[in-house]
Design an enzyme around this catalytic site. Structure first.
Site, PDB file in Angstrom:
ATOM      1  N   HIS A 269     -17.232 -40.223  41.170  1.00 59.52           N
ATOM      2  CA  HIS A 269     -18.486 -39.301  40.460  1.00 59.52           C
ATOM      3  C   HIS A 269     -19.489 -40.129  40.513  1.00 59.52           C
ATOM      4  O   HIS A 269     -19.832 -40.713  40.017  1.00 59.52           O
ATOM      5  CB  HIS A 269     -17.479 -39.744  39.030  1.00 59.52           C
ATOM      6  CG  HIS A 269     -16.267 -38.570  38.634  1.00 59.52           C
ATOM      7  ND1 HIS A 269     -16.317 -37.669  38.071  1.00 59.52           N
ATOM      8  CD2 HIS A 269     -15.155 -39.288  38.717  1.00 59.52           C
ATOM      9  CE1 HIS A 269     -15.123 -37.319  38.287  1.00 59.52           C
ATOM     10  NE2 HIS A 269     -14.669 -38.014  38.529  1.00 59.52           N
TER      11      HIS A 269
ATOM     12  N   ASN B  35     -12.021 -42.229  38.032  1.00 59.39           N
ATOM     13  CA  ASN B  35     -10.829 -42.666  36.797  1.00 59.39           C
ATOM     14  C   ASN B  35      -9.747 -43.497  37.702  1.00 59.39           C
ATOM     15  O   ASN B  35      -9.596 -42.879  38.663  1.00 59.39           O
ATOM     16  CB  ASN B  35     -10.772 -41.201  36.025  1.00 59.39           C
ATOM     17  CG  ASN B  35     -12.089 -40.963  35.514  1.00 59.39           C
ATOM     18  OD1 ASN B  35     -12.748 -42.468  35.369  1.00 59.39           O
ATOM     19  ND2 ASN B  35     -11.883 -39.788  35.473  1.00 59.39           N
TER      20      ASN B  35
ATOM     21  N   ARG C 119     -20.433 -31.064  44.018  1.00 63.61           N
ATOM     22  CA  ARG C 119     -20.710 -30.761  42.542  1.00 63.61           C
ATOM     23  C   ARG C 119     -19.866 -30.524  41.889  1.00 63.61           C
ATOM     24  O   ARG C 119     -18.927 -29.135  42.208  1.00 63.61           O
ATOM     25  CB  ARG C 119     -22.034 -29.745  42.300  1.00 63.61           C
ATOM     26  CG  ARG C 119     -23.287 -29.720  43.196  1.00 63.61           C
ATOM     27  CD  ARG C 119     -24.201 -29.312  42.491  1.00 63.61           C
ATOM     28  NE  ARG C 119     -25.616 -28.945  43.594  1.00 63.61           N
ATOM     29  CZ  ARG C 119     -26.333 -29.316  43.478  1.00 63.61           C
ATOM     30  NH1 ARG C 119     -26.307 -31.034  42.139  1.00 63.61           N
ATOM     31  NH2 ARG C 119     -27.493 -30.414  43.782  1.00 63.61           N
ATOM     32  N   ASP C 120     -19.126 -31.204  40.814  1.00 61.38           N
ATOM     33  CA  ASP C 120     -18.890 -30.752  40.380  1.00 61.38           C
ATOM     34  C   ASP C 120     -18.917 -29.655  39.364  1.00 61.38           C
ATOM     35  O   ASP C 120     -19.628 -29.032  39.079  1.00 61.38           O
ATOM     36  CB  ASP C 120     -18.604 -32.347  39.027  1.00 61.38           C
ATOM     37  CG  ASP C 120     -17.066 -32.433  37.999  1.00 61.38           C
ATOM     38  OD1 ASP C 120     -16.088 -33.042  38.418  1.00 61.38           O
ATOM     39  OD2 ASP C 120     -17.054 -31.209  37.312  1.00 61.38           O
ATOM     40  N   ILE C 121     -17.621 -28.580  39.452  1.00 63.52           N
ATOM     41  CA  ILE C 121     -17.529 -27.397  38.535  1.00 63.52           C
ATOM     42  C   ILE C 121     -17.414 -27.660  37.312  1.00 63.52           C
ATOM     43  O   ILE C 121     -18.471 -26.879  36.674  1.00 63.52           O
ATOM     44  CB  ILE C 121     -16.060 -27.516  38.907  1.00 63.52           C
ATOM     45  CG1 ILE C 121     -16.232 -25.208  38.335  1.00 63.52           C
ATOM     46  CG2 ILE C 121     -14.363 -27.403  37.993  1.00 63.52           C
ATOM     47  CD1 ILE C 121     -14.437 -24.834  39.711  1.00 63.52           C
TER      48      ILE C 121
ATOM     49  N   VAL D 173      -6.771 -35.867  39.592  1.00 64.31           N
ATOM     50  CA  VAL D 173      -7.115 -34.847  40.648  1.00 64.31           C
ATOM     51  C   VAL D 173      -6.816 -36.677  41.622  1.00 64.31           C
ATOM     52  O   VAL D 173      -7.408 -37.341  41.699  1.00 64.31           O
ATOM     53  CB  VAL D 173      -8.368 -35.096  41.510  1.00 64.31           C
ATOM     54  CG1 VAL D 173      -7.878 -34.302  43.261  1.00 64.31           C
ATOM     55  CG2 VAL D 173      -8.797 -33.179  40.915  1.00 64.31           C
TER      56      VAL D 173
ATOM     57  N   HIS E  73     -11.462 -40.255  44.451  1.00 66.32           N
ATOM     58  CA  HIS E  73     -13.073 -39.559  44.385  1.00 66.32           C
ATOM     59  C   HIS E  73     -13.935 -39.936  43.795  1.00 66.32           C
ATOM     60  O   HIS E  73     -13.744 -41.298  42.608  1.00 66.32           O
ATOM     61  CB  HIS E  73     -13.371 -37.838  44.031  1.00 66.32           C
ATOM     62  CG  HIS E  73     -11.895 -37.517  42.668  1.00 66.32           C
ATOM     63  ND1 HIS E  73     -10.888 -37.788  43.378  1.00 66.32           N
ATOM     64  CD2 HIS E  73     -12.360 -37.457  41.416  1.00 66.32           C
ATOM     65  CE1 HIS E  73     -10.595 -37.646  41.259  1.00 66.32           C
ATOM     66  NE2 HIS E  73     -12.380 -37.323  40.284  1.00 66.32           N
TER      67      HIS E  73
HETATM   68  P1  5GP Z   1     -11.094 -36.494  37.512  1.00 70.63           P
HETATM   69  O1  5GP Z   1     -10.250 -36.476  36.508  1.00 70.63           O
HETATM   70  O2  5GP Z   1     -10.256 -37.040  38.139  1.00 70.63           O
HETATM   71  O3  5GP Z   1     -11.567 -38.313  37.551  1.00 70.63           O
HETATM   72  O4  5GP Z   1     -12.019 -36.362  38.055  1.00 70.63           O
HETATM   73  C1  5GP Z   1     -11.911 -34.515  38.542  1.00 70.63           C
HETATM   74  C2  5GP Z   1     -12.921 -34.121  39.111  1.00 70.63           C
HETATM   75  O5  5GP Z   1     -13.141 -32.770  39.694  1.00 70.63           O
HETATM   76  C3  5GP Z   1     -13.648 -33.369  37.208  1.00 70.63           C
HETATM   77  O6  5GP Z   1     -14.745 -34.050  36.629  1.00 70.63           O
HETATM   78  C4  5GP Z   1     -13.357 -31.372  37.372  1.00 70.63           C
HETATM   79  O7  5GP Z   1     -14.205 -30.648  36.896  1.00 70.63           O
HETATM   80  C5  5GP Z   1     -13.370 -31.365  39.125  1.00 70.63           C
HETATM   81  N1  5GP Z   1     -13.362 -30.620  39.554  1.00 70.63           N
HETATM   82  C6  5GP Z   1     -11.615 -29.935  39.205  1.00 70.63           C
HETATM   83  N2  5GP Z   1     -11.013 -28.565  40.447  1.00 70.63           N
HETATM   84  C7  5GP Z   1     -12.103 -28.764  41.074  1.00 70.63           C
HETATM   85  C8  5GP Z   1     -12.823 -27.415  41.408  1.00 70.63           C
HETATM   86  O8  5GP Z   1     -11.668 -26.310  41.528  1.00 70.63           O
HETATM   87  N3  5GP Z   1     -14.340 -27.778  42.468  1.00 70.63           N
HETATM   88  C9  5GP Z   1     -15.137 -28.556  41.858  1.00 70.63           C
HETATM   89  N4  5GP Z   1     -16.282 -28.592  41.746  1.00 70.63           N
HETATM   90  N5  5GP Z   1     -14.685 -29.498  40.901  1.00 70.63           N
HETATM   91  C10 5GP Z   1     -13.035 -29.469  40.486  1.00 70.63           C
END
Ligand code: 5GP
Length: 115
Positions: free
Chosen positions: A102, A87, A30-32, A96, A100
């Site tokens: 979403h 993304n 799950r996203d944080i 990140v 990954h």
């Molecule tokens: P991006 O912005 O790279 O597409 O998505 C990275 C996602 O990782 C974001 O939606 C962010 O909320 C999530 N995220 C970042 N750090 C953590 C974490 O420590 N745990 C979890 N579960 N999600 C994280």
């Protein structure tokens, strides 16, 4: 050696994560910071691909496994319908650089962004 990504550290148990699915090659947490009632990240175990373009070129079968896991999660935790968002690059919102997807589900129509 480069530092492990945040997702690898979650997979290794160094940081807590709420796992919803896992195979040898793909896992989901799950996203944080959820942007929908169901917001899960589907992630390959390998962090060799930075983004979806590298993944699609390097291992399309792994990408297909991620899509299959997304569907399974949306079916188990929502009504089976979902948005799948990658993304790709910092200016597109990627933070990140361990590829990954979403998975967003249980969406309210009036909160859909863009289209
Ligand atoms: P991006 O912005 O790279 O597409 O998505 C990275 C996602 O990782 C974001 O939606 C962010 O909320 C999530 N995220 C970042 N750090 C953590 C974490 O420590 N745990 C979890 N579960 N999600 C994280």
């Amino acid at each position: 050696m480069t530092e492990a990504s945040i997702f690898t550290r979650i997979l290794n148990g160094e940081i807590p994560g709420d796992f919803v699915a896992r195979t040898d090659r793909v896992f989901a947490i799950r996203d944080i910071n959820p942007q929908a009632p169901l917001h899960v990240l589907v992630i390959p175990v390998t962090e060799q691909y930075r983004d979806v373009t590298e993944l699609a070129a390097g291992d399309p079968a792994l990408m297909a496994e991620m899509v299959a896991m997304a569907e399974q999660i949306a079916t188990e935790h929502a009504d089976g319908e979902f948005r799948l968002i990658f993304n790709n690059g910092a200016r597109a919102g990627q933070s990140v650089f361990h590829v990954h997807a979403h998975v967003l589900a249980d969406l309210e129509e009036d909160r859909l962004v863009g289209f």
